[in-house]
Motif scaffolding. Structure first.
Motif, PDB file in Angstrom:
ATOM      1  N   VAL A 298       0.844  -1.189   0.000  1.00 37.06           N
ATOM      2  CA  VAL A 298       0.000   0.000   0.000  1.00 37.06           C
ATOM      3  C   VAL A 298       0.885   1.246   0.000  1.00 37.06           C
ATOM      4  O   VAL A 298       1.930   1.283   0.655  1.00 37.06           O
ATOM      5  CB  VAL A 298      -0.928   0.000   1.237  1.00 37.06           C
ATOM      6  N   GLU A 299       0.466   2.267  -0.729  1.00 33.69           N
ATOM      7  CA  GLU A 299       1.284   3.465  -0.939  1.00 33.69           C
ATOM      8  C   GLU A 299       1.850   4.038   0.357  1.00 33.69           C
ATOM      9  O   GLU A 299       3.052   4.303   0.465  1.00 33.69           O
ATOM     10  CB  GLU A 299       0.444   4.532  -1.652  1.00 33.69           C
ATOM     11  N   ALA A 300       1.001   4.230   1.351  1.00 34.10           N
ATOM     12  CA  ALA A 300       1.456   4.846   2.603  1.00 34.10           C
ATOM     13  C   ALA A 300       2.497   3.982   3.307  1.00 34.10           C
ATOM     14  O   ALA A 300       3.504   4.489   3.828  1.00 34.10           O
ATOM     15  CB  ALA A 300       0.258   5.096   3.525  1.00 34.10           C
ATOM     16  N   ASP A 301       2.269   2.658   3.313  1.00 35.96           N
ATOM     17  CA  ASP A 301       3.222   1.752   3.952  1.00 35.96           C
ATOM     18  C   ASP A 301       4.556   1.760   3.212  1.00 35.96           C
ATOM     19  O   ASP A 301       5.631   1.708   3.836  1.00 35.96           O
ATOM     20  CB  ASP A 301       2.660   0.332   3.989  1.00 35.96           C
ATOM     21  N   VAL A 302       4.500   1.800   1.893  1.00 32.05           N
ATOM     22  CA  VAL A 302       5.729   1.803   1.103  1.00 32.05           C
ATOM     23  C   VAL A 302       6.539   3.060   1.387  1.00 32.05           C
ATOM     24  O   VAL A 302       7.767   3.009   1.547  1.00 32.05           O
ATOM     25  CB  VAL A 302       5.407   1.683  -0.405  1.00 32.05           C
ATOM     26  N   ASP A 303       5.865   4.209   1.475  1.00 33.41           N
ATOM     27  CA  ASP A 303       6.576   5.458   1.778  1.00 33.41           C
ATOM     28  C   ASP A 303       7.248   5.381   3.147  1.00 33.41           C
ATOM     29  O   ASP A 303       8.407   5.797   3.308  1.00 33.41           O
ATOM     30  CB  ASP A 303       5.593   6.631   1.750  1.00 33.41           C
ATOM     31  N   ASP A 304       6.538   4.832   4.141  1.00 30.74           N
ATOM     32  CA  ASP A 304       7.124   4.693   5.481  1.00 30.74           C
ATOM     33  C   ASP A 304       8.327   3.755   5.453  1.00 30.74           C
ATOM     34  O   ASP A 304       9.367   4.021   6.077  1.00 30.74           O
ATOM     35  CB  ASP A 304       6.079   4.163   6.460  1.00 30.74           C
ATOM     36  N   ASP A 305       8.200   2.641   4.731  1.00 28.67           N
ATOM     37  CA  ASP A 305       9.296   1.674   4.666  1.00 28.67           C
ATOM     38  C   ASP A 305      10.504   2.267   3.946  1.00 28.67           C
ATOM     39  O   ASP A 305      11.660   2.000   4.326  1.00 28.67           O
ATOM     40  CB  ASP A 305       8.846   0.396   3.951  1.00 28.67           C
ATOM     41  N   CYS A 306      10.267   3.059   2.922  1.00 30.95           N
ATOM     42  CA  CYS A 306      11.376   3.697   2.217  1.00 30.95           C
ATOM     43  C   CYS A 306      12.178   4.597   3.159  1.00 30.95           C
ATOM     44  O   CYS A 306      13.423   4.597   3.138  1.00 30.95           O
ATOM     45  CB  CYS A 306      10.859   4.525   1.032  1.00 30.95           C
ATOM     46  N   GLN A 307      11.468   5.345   3.992  1.00 32.76           N
ATOM     47  CA  GLN A 307      12.154   6.204   4.950  1.00 32.76           C
ATOM     48  C   GLN A 307      12.943   5.383   5.962  1.00 32.76           C
ATOM     49  O   GLN A 307      14.082   5.709   6.304  1.00 32.76           O
ATOM     50  CB  GLN A 307      11.137   7.097   5.669  1.00 32.76           C
ATOM     51  N   ALA A 308      12.335   4.298   6.435  1.00 28.96           N
ATOM     52  CA  ALA A 308      13.004   3.451   7.416  1.00 28.96           C
ATOM     53  C   ALA A 308      14.257   2.795   6.820  1.00 28.96           C
ATOM     54  O   ALA A 308      15.322   2.764   7.455  1.00 28.96           O
ATOM     55  CB  ALA A 308      12.038   2.377   7.929  1.00 28.96           C
ATOM     56  N   VAL A 309      14.138   2.279   5.598  1.00 29.62           N
ATOM     57  CA  VAL A 309      15.289   1.636   4.955  1.00 29.62           C
ATOM     58  C   VAL A 309      16.385   2.656   4.675  1.00 29.62           C
ATOM     59  O   VAL A 309      17.577   2.369   4.842  1.00 29.62           O
ATOM     60  CB  VAL A 309      14.855   0.925   3.649  1.00 29.62           C
ATOM     61  N   ARG A 310      15.989   3.847   4.265  1.00 30.06           N
ATOM     62  CA  ARG A 310      16.978   4.897   4.025  1.00 30.06           C
ATOM     63  C   ARG A 310      17.803   5.161   5.286  1.00 30.06           C
ATOM     64  O   ARG A 310      19.037   5.297   5.225  1.00 30.06           O
ATOM     65  CB  ARG A 310      16.282   6.190   3.565  1.00 30.06           C
ATOM     66  N   GLY A 311      17.143   5.195   6.425  1.00 26.06           N
ATOM     67  CA  GLY A 311      17.861   5.399   7.687  1.00 26.06           C
ATOM     68  C   GLY A 311      18.818   4.258   7.999  1.00 26.06           C
ATOM     69  O   GLY A 311      19.946   4.485   8.458  1.00 26.06           O
ATOM     70  N   VAL A 312      18.395   3.024   7.748  1.00 29.92           N
ATOM     71  CA  VAL A 312      19.260   1.864   7.992  1.00 29.92           C
ATOM     72  C   VAL A 312      20.486   1.913   7.077  1.00 29.92           C
ATOM     73  O   VAL A 312      21.617   1.661   7.510  1.00 29.92           O
ATOM     74  CB  VAL A 312      18.477   0.553   7.763  1.00 29.92           C
ATOM     75  N   LEU A 313      20.270   2.256   5.807  1.00 26.82           N
ATOM     76  CA  LEU A 313      21.372   2.306   4.853  1.00 26.82           C
ATOM     77  C   LEU A 313      22.369   3.405   5.206  1.00 26.82           C
ATOM     78  O   LEU A 313      23.594   3.221   5.087  1.00 26.82           O
ATOM     79  CB  LEU A 313      20.820   2.523   3.440  1.00 26.82           C
ATOM     80  N   GLU A 314      21.870   4.534   5.636  1.00 25.24           N
ATOM     81  CA  GLU A 314      22.773   5.623   6.045  1.00 25.24           C
ATOM     82  C   GLU A 314      23.611   5.200   7.243  1.00 25.24           C
ATOM     83  O   GLU A 314      24.824   5.445   7.286  1.00 25.24           O
ATOM     84  CB  GLU A 314      21.963   6.881   6.375  1.00 25.24           C
TER      85      GLU A 314
END
Length: 499
Positions: A298-314
Motif C-alpha cells: 500500500v502506498e502509505a506503507d511503502v513510503d514509510d518503509d522507504c524512509q526506514a530503509v533509508r535510515g538503515v542504509l545511512e
C-alpha cells in the motif's frame, strides 16, 4: 568435472543398443517426433551449463500425454534411462543428457490451460514460459511471483524441477511456495496427482518433495500455480557503498529492522561495471557495491518503509542513496540486475556461475573468502546475488581455451560452495545440484542422510532410470571424493572404504 554417472550405469548401459531401442520406440510411437541423427541431436547436448556436453542417444519430443505414458513404459521395459528437459536454461547440468539414454523434451507442452481470477490460480503445461504466466494473468490484475532472471525463456516445468527462485523471492517465496498441484507421470507410465487446488491436502506432502527433485522422481505434465494481486505501489532504492563488507552488513540490518523487502539484491564493482556497460541502468560504476531494495504494498506503507530503509542504509555507511523516480527508472534498475549474467559474459570468454546459500549474517565473511580465493587462484570473480535470502551467484571468469583454466574455475567454485557449507549454508539455493555440484553433496550430507535420499528415489524409481547420476551421489562416489579431499585433517564419511 567427471561426467561418468554411477557404477550401475557403467556396466548396465554398456550393452544398450541404439538401433534396437530406436526401432522399438518408432514402432510403439509412430506419430511422435524421435530424433536420432547426430545433426539433430547436437542442439540438445547441454543445458545452460554449456561447458559440459554429452550427445544423447535419442531425443523424444512428444505432444500428448498418451505419448509420454507410452514412452515411459517402453523405456522402463527396455531398461533405458530417461532425462527430462524443459527449455534447457538450467545452470547445473540437470538436463545434461546420457550417451546411452533418451532425452525427453517437454517443450511442446506449452499451453496455458486456464486462469481463475477468483481462486487466483493458473493451470499450465510444463513448457509454458515463466513470464507468460504473468502476461496471461495481467488482465485480471494478477501475476506469478517467482521471477528468475531467465523468466523470458525458462519454462515452469523446469522451475518446479529445480525449485527456482528470483529477485522477488525474499518476500514471496520460491517455486515451492507458489505451486498448489502438479500432475506427474512415473517411470512405469502411471499418472499421479500431487497436492490439490486447496491450500492443503491430506497425506504426506509429496508436492513439496517434487519441487526441486530435478527430474529424478517423475515427469511433470501439468502445474497449478498461485497468482498474487499486483502491489498497489512499488519503489526501489539503490544504495552505493565504498566497501563490500558494509553492503553485506546492511542486508542483515534491513531485515533486523523488521522490514521484508519485495527484493533485496547486491552487486559488486565488477558486476556493476559490466551491467552498466551493457544496459545503461544508471549504476554508479565507482562504487564497490550496490544494494537494490524494492518495497511494495500500500502506498502509505511503502513510503514509510522507504524512509526506514533509508535510515538503515545511512547508518550502515552508504555513500549515496537514490530512489527510482518513476516506473521507467525502476525497470532500468532491475534490468541491470537481471542482465548481469550476460553482461559479465561480455567481459570474459567464459564464466562459471556458482549458486550457494548462506546465513545473511555471514555475507561479509563469505565475500572476503571469495576475494581471497580469487586472488589465490588468479581468476576474477563478479558477485551478483539475492542478498536478502543469502543466495549467492559468484561468477568466476576464465578462458576455456587456456589449458587448465576450466579445471581451475571448477576448483574455485567447489571451494566457494564448501565455504558456504562451513558457515552453515547450502551448496545451492535455486539452480539445483544436477551434475555440477554432485561432489559437494558429499561435503554437505552424511552417509546416512544420502542413504535416505536414495531410499526416496527407489520408492518412485526403483530401477534408477530417471535422470541417473544427478543430484544425489552414490556413497562410493563420496568415498572416492573424500579420499581426494581432506578437510582439517579429517576425511568425509570415514566409515566408507577408500578407493
Amino acid at each position: 568435472m567427471n561426467i561418468l554417472y554411477d557404477e550401475r550405469l557403467d556396466g548396465a548401459l554398456a550393452t544398450l543398443d541404439k538401433a534396437s531401442v530406436l526401432a522399438d520406440l518408432q514402432q510403439a510411437l509412430p506419430e511422435m517426433t524421435l530424433l536420432h541423427r547426430e545433426e539433430d541431436l547436437r542442439p540438445f547436448e547441454c543445458d545452460g551449463l554449456s561447458v559440459y556436453r554429452v550427445l544423447p542417444m535419442l531425443v523424444a519430443m512428444p505432444h500428448t500425454l498418451e505419448q509420454v505414458e507410452t514412452l515411459m513404459r517402453r523405456c522402463h521395459a527396455l531398461d533405458v534411462p530417461v532425462v527430462t528437459r524443459g527449455a534447457g536454461t538450467g545452470l547445473s547440468g540437470g538436463a545434461l543428457p546420457l550417451e546411452k539414454g533418451v532425452l525427453l523434451v517437454m517443450s511442446r507442452f506449452a499451453r496455458i490451460l486456464g486462469v481463475d481470477p477468483q481462486a487466483r490460480t493458473a493451470r499450465v503445461q510444463p513448457g509454458v514460459r515463466n513470464l507468460a504466466i504473468s502476461e496471461a494473468a495481467a488482465p485480471h490484475g494478477l501475476y506469478y511471483a517467482p521471477d528468475p532472471s531467465s523468466q523470458i525463456a525458462c519454462s515452469i516445468g523446469g522451475n518446479v524441477a529445480e525449485n527456482a527462485g528470483g529477485v522477488h523471492c525474499l518476500k514471496y517465496g520460491l517455486t515451492v511456495h507458489n505451486v498448489l498441484r502438479v500432475e506427474v507421470i512415473t517411470i512405469e507410465g502411471e499418472r499421479m496427482t500431487l497436492g490439490s487446488d486447496a491450500f492443503d491436502a491430506p497425506g504426506f506432502d509429496l508436492l513439496a518433495l517434487f519441487n526441486g527433485s530435478e527430474g529424478m522422481l517423475g515427469v511433470i505434465t501439468e502445474i497449478t500455480v498461485k497468482l498474487l494481486p499486483k502491489p498497489q505501489s512499488a519503489k526501489v532504492l539503490m544504495a552505493s557503498f565504498d566497501d563490500v563488507g558494509k553492503a553485506g552488513k546492511a542486508v542483515g540490518d534491513i531485515i533486523a529492522a523488521g522490514i521484508v523487502p519485495g527484493g533485496l539484491e547486491m552487486m559488486d564493482k565488477l558486476a556493476i561495471r559490466a551491467a552498466e556497460d551493457f544496459v545503461k541502468a544508471g549504476y554508479p560504476v565507482e562504487a564497490e557495491a550496490i544494494l537494490l531494495c524494492e518495497l511494495d504494498g500500500v502506498e502509505a506503507d511503502v513510503d514509510d518503509d522507504c524512509q526506514a530503509v533509508r535510515g538503515v542504509l545511512e547508518a550502515a555507511g552508504a555513500t549515496a542513496i537514490d530512489q527510482a523516480r518513476d516506473d521507467a527508472e525502476r525497470a532500468r534498475f532491475w534490468a541491470g540486475r537481471k542482465a548481469a549474467f550476460p553482461a559479465v559474459g561480455r567481459m570474459s570468454p567464459d564464466y562459471y556461475c556458482m549458486d550457494g546459500t548462506i546465513p545473511r549474517r555471514e555475507l561479509p565473511r563469505v565475500l572476503k573468502g571469495i576475494a581471497e580465493l580469487s586472488a589465490q587462484y588468479g581468476l576474477a570473480v563478479a558477485n551478483v546475488f539475492h542478498a536478502g535470502d543469502g543466495n549467492m551467484h559468484p561468477l568466476i571468469l576464465f578462458d576455456a581455451n587456456k589449458p587448465g583454466e576450466l579445471e581451475l574455475a571448477e576448483t574455485v567454485g567447489g571451494k566457494i560452495l564448501e565455504l558456504c557449507v562451513e558457515v552453515g549454508g547450502s551448496i545451492t539455493g535455486e539452480h539445483g545440484v544436477g551434475r555440477e555440484k554432485i561432489n559437494q553433496m558429499c561435503s554437505q550430507f552424511r552417509a546416512d542422510e544420502l542413504s535416505v535420499f536414495h531410499a526416496v528415489k527407489a520408492a518412485f524409481d526403483e530401477s534408477r532410470l530417471l535422470n541417473p547420476g544427478k543430484n544425489v551421489p552414490t556413497l562410493a562416489r563420496c568415498a572416492e571424493f573424500g579420499a581426494m579431499h581432506v578437510h582439517n585433517g579429517e576425511l568425509p564419511h570415514p566409515d566408507l572404504p577408500r578407493f
